[in-house]
Design a protein around this motif. Structure first.
Motif, mmCIF file in Angstrom:
data_model
loop_
_atom_site.group_PDB
_atom_site.id
_atom_site.type_symbol
_atom_site.label_atom_id
_atom_site.label_comp_id
_atom_site.label_asym_id
_atom_site.label_seq_id
_atom_site.Cartn_x
_atom_site.Cartn_y
_atom_site.Cartn_z
ATOM 1 N N ALA A 47 -1.493 2.774 -9.865
ATOM 2 C CA ALA A 47 -0.380 1.918 -9.456
ATOM 3 C C ALA A 47 -0.903 0.773 -8.601
ATOM 4 N N HIS A 48 -0.302 -0.392 -8.780
ATOM 5 C CA HIS A 48 -0.647 -1.574 -8.003
ATOM 6 C C HIS A 48 0.661 -2.266 -7.650
ATOM 7 N N THR A 49 0.797 -2.672 -6.399
ATOM 8 C CA THR A 49 2.041 -3.283 -5.937
ATOM 9 C C THR A 49 1.782 -4.653 -5.344
ATOM 10 N N THR A 50 2.672 -5.594 -5.657
ATOM 11 C CA THR A 50 2.671 -6.907 -5.014
ATOM 12 C C THR A 50 4.013 -7.091 -4.323
ATOM 13 N N VAL A 51 3.971 -7.776 -3.200
ATOM 14 C CA VAL A 51 5.178 -7.975 -2.392
ATOM 15 C C VAL A 51 5.303 -9.447 -2.037
ATOM 16 N N ARG B 224 0.828 -1.214 0.000
ATOM 17 C CA ARG B 224 0.000 0.000 0.000
ATOM 18 C C ARG B 224 0.859 1.259 0.000
ATOM 19 N N ASN B 225 1.906 1.242 0.796
ATOM 20 C CA ASN B 225 2.807 2.383 0.871
ATOM 21 C C ASN B 225 3.500 2.613 -0.465
ATOM 22 N N SER B 226 3.964 1.553 -1.087
ATOM 23 C CA SER B 226 4.653 1.661 -2.372
ATOM 24 C C SER B 226 3.711 2.173 -3.455
ATOM 25 N N SER B 227 2.492 1.670 -3.483
ATOM 26 C CA SER B 227 1.510 2.134 -4.463
ATOM 27 C C SER B 227 1.180 3.605 -4.240
ATOM 28 N N SER B 228 1.064 3.988 -2.986
ATOM 29 C CA SER B 228 0.769 5.378 -2.659
ATOM 30 C C SER B 228 1.868 6.306 -3.171
ATOM 31 N N VAL C 60 6.028 -3.097 -8.637
ATOM 32 C CA VAL C 60 5.098 -1.985 -8.786
ATOM 33 C C VAL C 60 4.688 -1.930 -10.252
ATOM 34 N N ARG C 61 3.401 -2.090 -10.499
ATOM 35 C CA ARG C 61 2.865 -2.000 -11.861
ATOM 36 C C ARG C 61 2.099 -0.687 -11.977
#
Length: 75
Positions: free
Chosen positions: A24-28, A9-13, A35-36
């Motif tokens: 933006a959408h992020t998977t970890v 969530r932080n990375s997408s933000s 980050v896509r």
């Protein structure tokens, strides 16, 4: 301590604050943060990728581990 969901969530933000990013959408997972982002058509892909990396890397630097940051940009 940060849960993978919180990191995503932080990375997408942070990625969403970059000019030219529509979404933006992020998977970890344990080794990677992916980050896509969808960019505006007028913004060059390379510029968006560099800017997203610069926006997200400071947060990853605070972690005890160093997951690989992957940035995927779609038009």
């Amino acid at each position: 301590w940060l849960r993978p969901t919180d990191l995503a969530r932080n990375s997408s933000s942070h990625a969403n604050t970059v000019p030219g990013v529509v979404s933006a959408h992020t998977t970890v997972d344990r080794k990677h943060v992916t980050v896509r982002v969808v960019r505006t058509e007028s913004t060059p892909t390379a510029d968006v990728a560099i800017s997203v990396r610069e926006a997200v890397e400071p947060t990853l630097a605070l972690l005890g581990t160093s997951p690989e940051l992957r940035v995927q940009v779609k038009p």
